[in-house]
Write a protein that holds these residues in place. Structure first.
Motif, short mmCIF file in Angstrom:
data_model
loop_
_atom_site.label_atom_id
_atom_site.label_comp_id
_atom_site.label_asym_id
_atom_site.label_seq_id
_atom_site.Cartn_x
_atom_site.Cartn_y
_atom_site.Cartn_z
N PRO A 134 1.04 -1.31 0.08
CA PRO A 134 -0.16 0.19 -0.02
C PRO A 134 0.90 1.10 -0.47
O PRO A 134 2.08 0.86 1.14
CB PRO A 134 -0.70 -0.22 1.48
CG PRO A 134 -0.64 -1.64 1.57
CD PRO A 134 0.46 -2.26 1.26
N LEU A 135 0.50 1.92 -0.45
CA LEU A 135 1.04 3.81 -0.02
C LEU A 135 0.22 4.39 0.49
O LEU A 135 -1.54 4.75 -0.43
CB LEU A 135 1.04 4.44 -2.15
CG LEU A 135 2.10 5.35 -2.22
CD1 LEU A 135 3.12 5.82 -1.82
CD2 LEU A 135 1.83 6.24 -3.09
N VAL A 136 0.02 5.04 1.28
CA VAL A 136 -1.25 5.75 2.03
C VAL A 136 -0.88 7.03 1.63
O VAL A 136 -0.01 8.02 1.14
CB VAL A 136 -0.55 5.45 3.70
CG1 VAL A 136 -1.19 6.60 4.30
CG2 VAL A 136 -1.00 4.27 4.50
N ILE A 137 -2.21 7.80 1.35
CA ILE A 137 -2.55 8.94 1.17
C ILE A 137 -2.53 9.60 1.67
O ILE A 137 -3.78 9.48 2.62
CB ILE A 137 -3.29 9.29 -0.71
CG1 ILE A 137 -2.43 8.13 -1.50
CG2 ILE A 137 -3.85 10.41 -1.04
CD1 ILE A 137 -3.79 7.58 -2.40
N GLY A 138 -2.30 10.94 2.10
CA GLY A 138 -2.76 11.77 3.32
C GLY A 138 -3.37 13.29 2.04
O GLY A 138 -2.77 13.95 1.06
N THR A 139 -5.10 13.52 3.25
CA THR A 139 -5.58 14.26 2.52
C THR A 139 -6.06 15.14 3.67
O THR A 139 -6.11 14.76 4.79
CB THR A 139 -6.08 14.44 1.14
OG1 THR A 139 -7.41 15.02 1.32
CG2 THR A 139 -7.29 13.51 1.98
N LEU A 194 -4.51 -0.34 -1.23
CA LEU A 194 -3.84 -0.28 -1.93
C LEU A 194 -3.22 0.90 -1.17
O LEU A 194 -1.84 1.88 -1.82
CB LEU A 194 -3.32 -1.12 -3.31
CG LEU A 194 -2.88 -2.26 -3.81
CD1 LEU A 194 -3.11 -2.05 -5.02
CD2 LEU A 194 -1.56 -3.40 -2.81
N PHE A 195 -4.24 1.92 -1.85
CA PHE A 195 -3.95 3.13 -1.67
C PHE A 195 -5.49 3.73 -1.00
O PHE A 195 -6.44 4.93 -1.05
CB PHE A 195 -4.64 3.70 -3.23
CG PHE A 195 -3.69 3.87 -4.43
CD1 PHE A 195 -2.53 4.09 -4.25
CD2 PHE A 195 -3.73 3.26 -5.77
CE1 PHE A 195 -1.42 4.40 -5.41
CE2 PHE A 195 -3.27 2.70 -6.54
CZ PHE A 195 -1.95 3.50 -6.30
N PRO A 196 -4.59 3.56 1.08
CA PRO A 196 -5.75 4.01 1.65
C PRO A 196 -5.58 5.58 2.05
O PRO A 196 -4.10 6.10 1.56
CB PRO A 196 -5.23 3.28 2.95
CG PRO A 196 -4.08 3.19 2.58
CD PRO A 196 -4.11 2.31 0.87
N ILE A 197 -6.88 6.24 1.87
CA ILE A 197 -6.39 7.30 2.44
C ILE A 197 -6.56 8.21 4.41
O ILE A 197 -7.85 7.20 5.10
CB ILE A 197 -7.87 7.94 1.61
CG1 ILE A 197 -7.69 8.12 0.08
CG2 ILE A 197 -7.72 10.10 2.26
CD1 ILE A 197 -9.03 8.38 -0.31
#
Length: 316
Positions: A4-9, A40-43
């Motif tokens: 996974p690549l964690v996305i921050g927002t 794979l792209f958790p926010i």
């Protein structure tokens, strides 16, 4: 794509909408199955200082960086691997260890005029209350219509629309890009012509930010980076930096590419709109396009800075 690549927002409806759109684009580019996208792209939603402050203008609380600081800290600490910001919220200097990995294709950069009683700014009667917390929009409004009244109006898109409906102001502006990303195209029927209201530098563009030593995140982000957007944003942000741009300075800029040339329009105003300094310049694109874009921005920004001096700065 194995891990996974964690996305921050931020957690606003707009921030989440645009983050999900970028995630979808990444998944398509990397051929990630729909059922695997969230894994794979958790926010990760991160509340920023700008989200907490609702009772005053951001300029009174520190200005630029209030919507990015906590997200950048999470990136530096390794809690997330990719940050997605609205580019206009990103300071012109990255913190040590972080870089911008490009921008997806830009959405419409214009401002939408929101009013239930008039179709255009020029149709408003004298004394009409324009709600905005943007010093740029305030200055541009008063430059064209000094007979109007500016009232402070903050909040996300839904909140500001509710405040207009409740009569806290008679009209306001919202970014066309945000309305489209939120699925509200019916509110974009009255866009402000850029000749009347030049948009904020980088409005409509998103920023993909990663750690500079994270080769994997850099490679992944590159799959959705748009070349023309990257060039245009480089020019606009260089213009902003040359003017020491912040929330204390009413500045607008728009770069566009056509017929092999880069056109950059930039302006700065006094906060009361009484004075405006503007430039409209072009440069042929060849060789290092981003370097040319930055040079064009620095050049016309420097010209305006020399001509305007401290007149464009807002004093608290």
């Amino acid at each position: 794509m194995q891990s996974p690549l964690v996305i921050g927002t931020r957690g606003s409806p707009l921030a989440l909408a645009q983050t999900r759109q970028v995630r979808r684009a990444l998944a398509v580019a990397l051929e990630v199955p729909v059922e695997e996208e969230e894994r794979l792209f958790p926010i990760e939603v991160i509340k920023t200082s700008g989200d907490r402050i609702q009772d005053r203008r951001l300029i009174e609380a520190g200005g630029k960086g209030l919507f990015t600081k906590e997200i950048e800290e999470a990136l530096l600490e390794g809690r997330i691997g990719l940050a997605i910001h609205s580019m206009k919220d990103v300071p012109t200097e990255n913190p040590d260890g972080l870089v911008l990995a490009g921008s997806p294709p830009r959405e419409d950069p214009r401002d939408a005029f929101i009013c239930y009683d008039a179709a255009t700014l020029d149709d408003l009667p004298a004394g009409t209350r324009i709600g905005t917390a943007s010093l740029r929009r305030q200055a541009q409004t008063l430059n064209r219509r000094p007979d109007l009244k500016i009232v402070n109006l903050r909040g996300n898109v839904g909140t500001r629309l509710d405040k207009i409906a409740a009569g806290e102001a008679d009209a306001t502006y919202l970014a066309v890009s945000g309305l489209k990303r939120l699925g509200r195209p019916e509110l974009t029927e009255n866009p402000m012509p850029v000749e009347v209201m030049l948009p904020a530098a980088a409005q409509g563009a998103l920023a993909l930010q990663v750690r500079e030593d994270d080769a994997r995140a850099l490679e992944i982000a590159a799959h959705v980076a748009d070349r023309q957007t990257t060039i245009a944003i480089a020019a606009e942000r260089a213009f902003l930096a040359a003017l020491d741009g912040s929330c204390r300075t009413p500045i607008a800029a728009l770069a566009e590419i056509a017929d092999g040339d880069l056109r950059l329009r930039g302006e700065a105003l006094t906060p009361d709109g009484a004075q405006k300094w503007a430039r409209d310049a072009r440069a042929p694109l060849s060789g290092d396009f981003v370097a040319i874009a930055r040079m064009l921005g620095e050049t016309i920004g420097g010209e305006i800075r020399e001509e305007a001096g401290d007149a464009i700065r807002y004093e608290l």
